[in-house]
Design an enzyme around this catalytic site. Structure first.
Site, mmCIF file in Angstrom:
data_model
loop_
_atom_site.group_PDB
_atom_site.id
_atom_site.type_symbol
_atom_site.label_atom_id
_atom_site.label_comp_id
_atom_site.label_asym_id
_atom_site.label_seq_id
_atom_site.Cartn_x
_atom_site.Cartn_y
_atom_site.Cartn_z
ATOM 1 C CD GLU A 1 14.424 -2.027 75.693
ATOM 2 O OE1 GLU A 1 13.451 -1.476 76.231
ATOM 3 O OE2 GLU A 1 15.151 -1.463 74.844
ATOM 4 C CE LYS B 1 12.834 1.730 78.085
ATOM 5 N NZ LYS B 1 12.639 1.172 76.731
ATOM 6 C CB CYS C 1 16.567 1.092 75.786
ATOM 7 S SG CYS C 1 16.609 1.385 73.989
#
Length: 278
Positions: free
Chosen positions: A43, A116, A158
């Site tokens: 990321e 995301k 993440c």
């Protein structure tokens, strides 16, 4: 072919995207070549730890721009599938960028993208103290499974790993490798990194490929590192350290996922299957 090489690049990215790209190229040059090869980057690989507003300022239209062109060229140069952990792309909100994970094939073509979904808004007892990702980042809305021959790649980023419903939806679509490019904090990483990723592997019966940011960045932010490659039984196949830029690489047999699912068909046993997100 069911045999694939899975590789993770662990990096300490900064605010200069060209410098980051050069570091990625040097690290990828250490990897062995393979006919079926997926390389995953962390990321924030393109831009990280810069001044407020830098990601928005440099955000590119999806599929266009010099940053994306640079990573497409890397995929062609090394003849691999390349997952760019995140790169800032433009969103529908002119005041926010999208954290996009981009998958390029060995010809350098963009074949899948994911924005995301879960944004990290939290208080953490580390050098940064407070994270408010939603202030500058537009949340994504789609579930992305990329089909590359035998490889069925599910995409997370993440903080997404804390939400097993997303992993379950990808598993329902046939996922056998889950990519989780990350920039975990030092504090949360020490407590939760390994158990969360091993749990996602075990419950979805998939390999997990988790490249991570590592070390202390130019703005003082600390990231945990310890990139991981995990098999569908939950066994750690390779793990990075908490200090160094490095590469991890293992050969895996994706048939292991099918065999495990035949022996323990948890997807069929699941009584709480949810509707897939649109």
């Amino acid at each position: 072919m069911a045999e694939w090489r899975l590789s993770a690049v662990q990096l300490t990215s900064g605010p200069d995207w060209q410098q980051n790209l050069a570091k990625v190229r040097a690290l990828m040059a250490q990897l062995p070549r393979a006919a079926q090869h997926l390389v995953a980057l962390p990321e924030g690989v393109a831009l990280f730890a810069g001044p407020d507003g830098l990601n928005l300022q440099l955000a590119e239209p999806l599929g266009l721009g010099p940053m994306q062109q640079g990573y497409a060229e890397l995929a062609r140069e090394f003849g691999c599938y390349l997952l760019v952990g995140t790169l800032p792309t433009q969103s529908d909100d002119p005041l926010k960028f999208a954290a996009s994970s981009l998958l390029y094939n060995p010809a350098g073509e963009l074949v899948a993208d994911y924005q995301k979904i879960h944004l990290f808004d939290a208080l953490v007892n580390d050098s940064s103290k407070q994270y408010q990702e939603s202030a500058s980042t537009a949340a994504g809305h789609k579930v992305t499974l990329a089909r590359c021959g035998e490889l069925k790649l599910g995409l997370m980023i993440c903080y997404d790993m804390r939400f097993p419903g997303l992993a379950q939806q990808l598993a329902q679509q046939g996922m056998n490798v889950l990519a989780v490019p990350s920039a975990f904090t030092l504090v949360t990483g020490q407590a939760h990194w390994d158990p969360l990723l091993r749990a996602r592997a075990i419950e979805t019966q998939s390999f997990v490929l988790a490249p991570a940011q590592v070390g202390t960045h130019v703005n003082g932010r600390q990231t945990y590192g310890h990139s991981l490659i995990i098999d569908p039984w939950g066994t750690v196949l390779a793990q990075g350290d908490g200090d160094s830029e490095m590469v991890l690489s293992v050969l895996v047999d994706l048939e292991q996922c099918r065999q495990l699912a035949d022996n323990m068909p948890v997807r069929q046993h699941n009584r709480f299957k949810s509707e897939l997100m649109k």
